[in-house]
Design an enzyme around this catalytic site. Structure first.
Site: not given
Ligand code: CAA
Length: 257
Positions: A65, A108, A111, A131
């Site tokens: 998400a 998400g 999911e 998360e």
């Molecule tokens: N939401 C918003 N933006 C996101 C995102 C997310 N879930 N995942 C990645 N992005 C964005 C980053 O912020 C980044 O944007 P900027 O260039 O503007 O900074 C861009 O996508 C590229 O991401 P990274 O630079 O972080 O890329 P990476 O290759 O270094 O890392 C990753 C990749 C490990 C997937 C890392 O992006 C990450 O940890 N993302 C979040 C994963 C996460 O926590 N997901 C759970 C979200 S909460 C949820 O989903 C609740 C639910 O149950 C539905």
């Protein structure tokens, strides 16, 4: 459509939906998921479509998400927005949905893949519910569907530590159907879709409904529902055609009637 791309048909009777927010690793924002819901409703109502394939890109199926959209929200905001209500359309869709996953399927994203009926993964795919690392918990079925798919011990470890599962491990633990080389994950998913699209679309929907019921009810009720759907299949021309073709030793021609 701004955040997803729909190709209908990508092959006869098969529609393809691609998440299209590559810079954000296909983070599942509220507008993106609204578009997905609308597309699924349209495709479910389109008589020409028999199977739907849902994919992201090579780097990310979806990284969860949209954290940036949620970060400053209050509990009441979250309750009012109720973003996961639109996600329910995935499980409400009667036609089979196959997820073609490469790269990140996190939060998400994992999911959504689990809400689909089958998952074909590239060897680079990683599945996770991270998360916990951002101070929350899965909110769209992660604690439930992951546990049912891979068992308590593995699911607990993933949900409590945020540990990722490789595609190979995901296959070993029964989360996905199979792993293929990265250049093949989409074509393999479409190939699987084509196999299903050649069958009676009515029987396919009845079968999907019956399998899904096994997650939501106890055995006896599930068996009753299965039996009713079996009998209901006899209302279709496809049942007459399928059984006649078997007896006449020829290939069936299913019309979805
Ligand atoms: N939401 C918003 N933006 C996101 C995102 C997310 N879930 N995942 C990645 N992005 C964005 C980053 O912020 C980044 O944007 P900027 O260039 O503007 O900074 C861009 O996508 C590229 O991401 P990274 O630079 O972080 O890329 P990476 O290759 O270094 O890392 C990753 C990749 C490990 C997937 C890392 O992006 C990450 O940890 N993302 C979040 C994963 C996460 O926590 N997901 C759970 C979200 S909460 C949820 O989903 C609740 C639910 O149950 C539905």
């Amino acid at each position: 459509m701004e955040f997803i791309k729909v190709t209908n048909p990508v092959q006869p009777h098969i529609a393809l939906i691609e998440f299209n927010r590559p810079k954000e690793l296909n983070a599942l924002s509220v507008p993106l998921m609204s578009e997905l819901r609308n597309a699924l409703q349209d495709l479910d109502a389109d008589n020409e479509v028999r199977v739907i394939v849902l994919t992201g890109n090579e780097k990310a199926f979806a990284a969860g998400a949209d954290i940036k959209q949620m970060a400053d929200k209050s509990a009441i905001d979250m309750y009012q927005i109720d973003q996961f209500a639109t996600w329910d359309q995935i499980k409400k869709t009667k036609k089979p949905i196959i997820a073609a996953v490469s790269g990140f399927a996190l939060g998400g994203g994992c999911e959504v893949a689990m809400l689909c009926d089958m998952i074909i993964a590239s060897e680079t795919a990683v599945f996770g519910q991270p998360e916990i690392k951002i101070g929350v918990i899965p909110g769209a079925g992660g604690t439930q569907r992951l546990t049912k798919a891979i068992g308590k011990a593995k699911a607990m470890e993933m949900v409590l530590t945020g540990k990722f599962l490789s595609a190979e491990e995901a296959e070993k633990h029964g989360l996905i159907n199979r792993v293929v080389p990265v250049e093949l994950y989409l074509s393999e998913a479409i190939k699987l879709a084509a196999q299903i699209a050649a069958l009676s679309p009515i029987a396919v929907k009845l079968a999907k409904e019956a399998v899904l019921r096994s997650f939501e009810t106890h055995l006896e009720e599930g068996l009753i529902m299965e039996r009713k759907n079996f009998y209901l299949a006899f209302a279709s021309e496809d049942q007459k055609e399928g059984m006649a073709a078997f007896i006449e030793k020829r290939s069936p021609n299913f019309k979805g009637k």
